[in-house]
Design an enzyme around this catalytic site. Sequence first.
Site, PDB file in Angstrom:
ATOM      1  N   GLU A 157       0.938  -1.175   0.024  1.00  0.00           N
ATOM      2  CA  GLU A 157      -0.021   0.056   0.133  1.00  0.00           C
ATOM      3  C   GLU A 157       0.904   1.306  -0.038  1.00  0.00           C
ATOM      4  O   GLU A 157       1.961   1.371   0.778  1.00  0.00           O
ATOM      5  CB  GLU A 157      -0.962  -0.180   1.306  1.00  0.00           C
ATOM      6  CG  GLU A 157      -2.027   1.104   1.343  1.00  0.00           C
ATOM      7  CD  GLU A 157      -2.715   1.128   2.523  1.00  0.00           C
ATOM      8  OE1 GLU A 157      -3.743   1.853   2.578  1.00  0.00           O
ATOM      9  OE2 GLU A 157      -2.391   0.430   3.417  1.00  0.00           O
ATOM     10  N   LYS A 191      -9.436   2.828  -2.961  1.00  0.00           N
ATOM     11  CA  LYS A 191      -9.885   2.291  -1.417  1.00  0.00           C
ATOM     12  C   LYS A 191     -11.312   2.655  -1.229  1.00  0.00           C
ATOM     13  O   LYS A 191     -11.572   3.878  -1.155  1.00  0.00           O
ATOM     14  CB  LYS A 191      -8.968   2.551  -0.564  1.00  0.00           C
ATOM     15  CG  LYS A 191      -9.094   1.963   0.745  1.00  0.00           C
ATOM     16  CD  LYS A 191      -7.809   2.349   1.461  1.00  0.00           C
ATOM     17  CE  LYS A 191      -7.908   1.674   2.945  1.00  0.00           C
ATOM     18  NZ  LYS A 191      -6.713   1.848   3.577  1.00  0.00           N
ATOM     19  N   CYS A 214      -6.100  -2.943   2.046  1.00  0.00           N
ATOM     20  CA  CYS A 214      -5.734  -2.767   3.601  1.00  0.00           C
ATOM     21  C   CYS A 214      -7.121  -2.879   4.284  1.00  0.00           C
ATOM     22  O   CYS A 214      -7.779  -3.712   4.572  1.00  0.00           O
ATOM     23  CB  CYS A 214      -4.993  -1.566   3.668  1.00  0.00           C
ATOM     24  SG  CYS A 214      -4.197  -1.352   5.381  1.00  0.00           S
TER      25      CYS A 214
END
Length: 280
Positions: free
Chosen positions: A45, A118, A155
Amino acid sequence: MTTGFVRAALVQTTWTGDKESMIKAHEDYAREAAAQGAKVICFQELFYGPYFCQVQDAAYYEYAESIPGPTTERFQALAAELGMVMVLPMYEQEQPGVLYNTAAVVDADGKYLGKYRKNHIPQVKGFWEKFYFRPGNLGYPVFDTAVGKVGVYICYDRHFPEGWRALGLNGAQIVFNPSATSRGLSSYLWQLEQPASAVANEYFVGAINRVGVEDLGDNDFYGQTYFVDPEGKFVGDVGDTHNPELIVRDLDLSLLETVRDRWQFYRDRRPDAYGDLVRP
């Protein structure tokens, strides 16, 4: 559906101290993976920077760039040179003040295929992400690449089962989950959640976590990068808990058809009964 073996790679590493040296380090990792025969690679990430979300400081907005943009184009050239699919998690600036936590996907011929933003953005101690990112607005795309259908989840997303399922419904065979996750917070979940999601959604998952303690805070990134198959089994060893490592593994995509024929999770879904699950 792509079948047969795909050699795939993941990178877990430490912060080098500046963006350019971090990019060069990842170019070296990609070349090393290609030398080992890998045909697809995913980085961690926000791969070219520190995990700056440990603090809330507008100075770190300077790490954002357009996608596609200079870093994407640099790795497009490398992807074409190496014949390798690349997943590039970066800090995206769509326009000034509009910033996302994003991953670009580049095909093995260097073509830019698109990006995932995300969707789930945390705001807790050491992970002040709402200061830096807007929630994603591109859904859950799956990219048709030279190694098969590839999805990305980033994540904190991994704690939300809905996106995992959406990626499966969109045809994903391999889902990469690049992360920056801390030893004291989430390590008890790390080898539980992604294998369970791989089983529930019947695809391979590549789970990536950086390593080390960075100058910005006391988050101890614990590595343990791995691939897991749709039976919930680790493909080879899990990565080191403290040191940088390149993980290269062979993924047998024919296992997806075997598992899906065995369990029929997609046949037996009941979307007509799930309406309450999407109420605010």
